[in-house]
Design a protein around this motif. Structure first.
Motif, PDB file in Angstrom:
ATOM      1  N   ARG A 106       0.821  -1.202   0.000  1.00 21.76           N
ATOM      2  CA  ARG A 106       0.000   0.000   0.000  1.00 21.76           C
ATOM      3  C   ARG A 106       0.865   1.267   0.000  1.00 21.76           C
ATOM      4  N   TRP A 219      -2.869   5.175   8.670  1.00 16.96           N
ATOM      5  CA  TRP A 219      -3.127   5.336   7.240  1.00 16.96           C
ATOM      6  C   TRP A 219      -4.601   5.354   6.874  1.00 16.96           C
ATOM      7  N   GLN A 220      -5.484   4.859   7.733  1.00 19.18           N
ATOM      8  CA  GLN A 220      -6.904   4.913   7.381  1.00 19.18           C
ATOM      9  C   GLN A 220      -7.451   6.261   7.841  1.00 19.18           C
ATOM     10  N   GLN A 221      -7.889   7.081   6.876  1.00 20.98           N
ATOM     11  CA  GLN A 221      -8.319   8.450   7.175  1.00 20.98           C
ATOM     12  C   GLN A 221      -9.412   8.490   8.239  1.00 20.98           C
ATOM     13  N   LYS A 223      -9.509   7.472  11.202  1.00 19.42           N
ATOM     14  CA  LYS A 223      -9.572   6.391  12.181  1.00 19.42           C
ATOM     15  C   LYS A 223      -8.270   6.368  12.962  1.00 19.42           C
ATOM     16  N   SER A 554     -10.715   0.349  15.232  1.00 21.54           N
ATOM     17  CA  SER A 554     -10.732   1.375  14.185  1.00 21.54           C
ATOM     18  C   SER A 554     -12.159   1.764  13.820  1.00 21.54           C
TER      19      SER A 554
END
Lengths: 560, 329
Positions: A106, A219-221, A223, A554
């Motif tokens: 990723r 990396w998860q917007q 969260k 998350s």
């Protein structure tokens, strides 16, 4: 009272963060509401003193290491039939021999110390495993592990390794090269200030409790939205129950008898039930490998299978939370596509004593004056072992004893310490034992059917592989089929092989399925909402389950 | 002096015997640590055959070594003060686990034992002095608390004062939510508050013994001739009670007290389990659960040393407080 305390604590934590004591940047306000000071408490089964160990490769790591701090390339949801979810990886492909695995990683992921994550870290992780046998827990037979560029890692194996796929992509924590290249002994380090890609990082640690805080670089917007997660240790299930109802714990997993009663007056507490492990009567079945007793006769095992009144057992011992099992030992719902013959998809709920009697009559077991059958001077009487204190299993044994009497079968329940019970299974020194089929690396039947192969067994008196073939079951057809299934990545070909396995084991029943035991997880919505529910099982919610924990956390939002 | 040397020699032999038993008993238990560790992991995820190899490589447990060489190794390491590495808490050394947990146990159980002893002896003295008073009638009540099973009493009290009337916390050693461990008032206050109920259960269940013993000893001392002499001299009753009666009556209780101090560590398991207290008893329970030989040995060593030390203390103390024992030496 307690809520106030949490608010005060969190406020104190926040002032510390603002004062710059915590070292981390406080969150830039991308989340809504009161996320800045939200906090939940988790009990994951830790008892007594907690010893610091954030090494994701260590067998005694602290469980949040896997999922909160470190992540894998992909994530499997055991709670329902689903495709693997991409985490740090976005694509992977095998060559046709199963020796080369190419992984695409990723973009835009950062380590919690701000350094960028690349495919080089993935290549480094597997190279580290290759160089250090003590952390190669999945037994990967790697030849090399290299990064072609910043987005592509290539793993090369000595042998066809399709079956290692789950271990590689979903069970190997990816660590940072710039940190771990400096660690001398990756097996024994406790990794005191862990640097990961996961949603949380370590905030404070003490021997009774530790706190994880939001990783602002995640990396998860947007969260995670919960700022702090606290883990506590409690000695017993009773203590945990008391803490839950007192509002001191927001998330725990325990089988609580009378759960409905307990939660009736608690408006904040809910529970979710995700049965995933099949409770079965393990039999020492292989006479060839040294098992002794009536249960070595397949007719006896079949008779037990038919004589059980599973509906009643679920009511008496399972709290009504258990689900129907399958004689193929897979899960009827989740693994539907793997079950070849619909006729053997599920176990019967009601007993069929007539059929049990008929099978035993045909096999030459004759009823004596006391109602117990015998054959050639041997009584149809077996001991069944379980663990002291496993109250649901103890009631299960007592209920089965009554039910099997109908068919002229006698079982004698015994209760042993966990160590002795486990040792008996590993060594094959038991007749019947009550246990459950554990979780594999993925939901592929391979991990369940390994329990039927001679690869994972040993003679009675020698140690079988852990969670392996304790039944000492020996069947060349099954061995060949499982081996053939491992040599291919083609689902249709695997299905054909597993159909052969199922045919054999449904007849021989070395493990006699009772029901898929409940896995109860209790939540409080006082501080956070968005938990998995019986309608939406987006993850296996057990508070002790590695990897899934990160996904659940998350997904939570602070309660309004 | 000869008396002292003979005593010390006896204690050294006892220590060696205890250490040997300590080594062999855990190894007679079924299962081995690697198996147990793997099976526990196996319930929660996949375990491969290679995992066994990797775990053995990690723990350095080559089960192939003969027992006697393991035994010699064990004695050699003990001499260096090296108690090995715990399996349950891998890779933490045993000494650090003991260091972390022992203060909690000594603090809680030790203090409770001292409180119980002082209260019991004090009450027993008065009860013996004023036979037939209301205090004397308290004795059957306290002995009843002593005779009910301790864990049951502890659970009932926890239920009443933790759940029904939440005066005390339910579990733990201090309030993990709000205070940071350290030498500050907040933390110490929290420790006292969290330790109050477990300490109370220990005092309740053990005070009766001290009280009864002291009272009966008082009664027999009061019948002595020198008591009559003291009264005839016209001394104040309080002085007679304390200086003449209690001083002599307390002798058997002192030896009992020293021995019970020795059992502080061993007696902590039930208390710590009921109250989820972070002491050495909880650690021992976990060690037994995981066949963690090194940690079990380490904790048994602490228990052995504390019992032997307490007995030695009694022996030495007795020759100080009771001149009659010195007469022959």
């Amino acid at each position: 009272m307690f809520k106030l305390k949490v608010a005060v604590a969190a406020a104190a934590a926040l002032t510390l963060a603002v004062a710059g004591c915590s070292g981390g940047k406080s969150d830039g306000g991308t989340t809504r509401g009161n996320a800045g000071n939200s906090s939940i408490t988790i009990f994951n089964g830790a008892t007594g003193t907690i010893v610091e160990n954030w090494n994701p490769f260590s067998p005694t790591l602290l469980q949040p290491t896997q999922g909160l701090i470190y992540e894998t390339l992909y994530w499997f949801n055991f709670a329902k039939e689903s495709e693997p979810t991409p985490m740090l990886g976005t694509a992977f492909s095998w060559d046709k021999d199963g020796k080369v695995l190419t992984i695409t990683t990723r973009d835009g992921v950062k380590w919690s110390d701000g350094q960028p994550f690349t495919a080089k870290d993935v290549a480094f992780t597997f190279d580290l495993i290759k160089r250090t046998p003590a952390i190669n827990a999945s037994g990967l037979k790697l030849v090399s592990s290299v990064a072609k560029d910043d987005k592509t890692a290539v793993l090369t194996f000595e042998v066809p390794s399709f079956t290692a796929e789950a271990a590689v992509i979903a069970n190997t924590p990816i660590v940072a090269e710039h940190v771990w290249s400096k660690i001398d002994d990756p097996a024994k380090s406790i990794n005191p200030s862990p640097v990961g890609t996961g949603p949380y990082k370590l905030k404070t640690f003490s021997a009774q409790s530790y706190v994880m805080e939001k990783n602002p670089n995640y990396w998860q917007q947007g969260k995670p939205q919960i700022q702090n997660v606290r883990y506590v240790a409690l000695a017993t299930a009773d203590a945990a129950t008391a803490a839950l109802t007192a509002g001191q714990v927001d998330w725990m997993s325990a089988f609580l008898p009378g759960l409905e009663q307990l939660l009736k007056n608690q408006k904040n507490l809910t529970y979710v039930n995700t049965p995933a492990m099949t409770t079965s009567v393990f039999t020492c079945a292989g006479a060839e490998l040294g098992c002794k007793g009536p249960q070595t006769d397949p007719a006896v095992r079949q008779a037990i299978y038919y004589a059980l009144n599973r509906d009643q057992l679920n009511k008496l011992a399972g709290g009504g939370f258990a689900e129907t099992a399958s004689p193929t030992l897979l899960l009827p719902e989740r693994d539907k596509k793997w079950i070849a013959d619909p006729a053997s998809a599920t176990t019967p709920g009601a007993p069929d004593v007539a059929k049990a009697n008929q099978i035993l009559d045909a096999a030459g077991w004759v009823k004596g004056s006391d109602g117990i059958r015998a054959k050639g001077g041997e009584k149809l009487s077996m001991t069944i072992q379980t663990v002291t204190g496993w109250s649901d299993y103890i009631s299960l044994n007592d209920a089965m004893k009554q039910e099997l009497k109908e068919a002229g079968i006698e079982i004698k329940p015994t209760q042993l310490s966990w160590n002795e019970w486990n040792n008996n299974q590993v060594q094959g020194k038991f007749q019947l034992s009550l246990d459950s089929i554990g979780l594999g690396a993925s939901t592929n039947p391979y991990f369940t059917y390994l329990k039927y192969t001679t690869v994972t067994t040993a003679k009675v008196g020698e140690a079988a592989q852990n969670s392996g073939n304790y039944a000492r079951y020996k069947n060349p057809k099954v061995d060949a089929a499982v081996a053939a299934a491992t040599a291919t990545n083609d689902e249709a070909a695997q299905k054909a092989q597993y159909a052969i396995v199922q045919q054999e084991i449904v007849r021989d029943l070395p493990y006699i399925p009772i029901y898929v035991n409940s896995m109860l997880t209790e939540f409080s919505t006082a501080n956070a909402v968005g938990w998995p529910s019986n309608e939406n099982k987006y993850a296996l919610p057990a508070s002790w389950k590695s990897w899934d924990n990160g996904v659940v956390l998350s997904n939570l939002q602070p309660a309004k | 002096m000869r008396y002292l040397l003979r005593k010390l020699g006896f204690y050294l032999v006892a220590l060696w015997a205890a250490l040997t038993v300590n080594f062999f008993v855990p190894r007679l238990m079924p299962g081995d640590p690697v198996d147990i560790l793997l099976s526990k992991l196996g319930q929660r995820g996949p375990v491969t055959p290679e995992m066994r190899a990797s775990t053995e490589a990690l723990l350095g447990t080559s089960s192939g070594e003969p027992l006697w060489s393991q035994y010699l190794e064990y004695l050699r390491n003990l001499a260096h003060g090296d108690l090995g590495v715990s399996v349950t808490f891998f890779p933490a050394p045993v000494t650090s686990i003991i260091e972390q947990t022992l203060p909690w146990t000594i603090g809680l159980i030790g203090l409770a034992t001292v409180i119980s002893f002082l209260a019991g002896v004090g009450l027993g003295t008065v009860a013996g002095w004023k036979r037939g008073s209301w205090l004397d009638n308290l004795i059957p009540v306290t002995t009843m608390f002593q005779s009910v099973p301790y864990f049951w009493l502890a659970l009932i009290l926890l239920f009443l004062f933790g759940s029904v009337w939440p005066l005390f916390p339910l579990n733990g050693g201090y309030d993990v939510y709000t205070v940071e461990p350290g030498w500050n008032l907040d933390f110490l206050g929290s420790v006292l508050y969290y330790g109050a109920l477990p300490a109370l259960t220990i005092v309740l269940s053990s005070v009766g013994g001290w009280m009864l013993g002291m009272r009966n000893m008082m009664v027999s001392t009061l019948a002595e001739d020198y008591m009559v002499t003291a009264e005839a001299k016209g001394l104040r009753p309080g002085r007679i009670m304390r200086r003449y009666a209690a001083r002599n009556a307390i002798l058997p209780s002192v030896s009992g007290f020293a021995i019970s101090l020795g059992f502080v560590v061993a007696g902590s398991i039930v208390t710590e389990t009921v109250f989820s207290y972070p002491g050495i008893g909880s650690a021992l329970l976990q060690a037994v659960g995981g066949n963690d030989y090194a940690l079990m040995q380490g904790i048994f060593l602490v228990i052995t040393l504390s019992v032997l030390g307490a007995n030695l203390l009694v022996d030495l103390l007795y020759s100080v407080i009771d001149p009659r024992t010195r007469a022959r030496a």
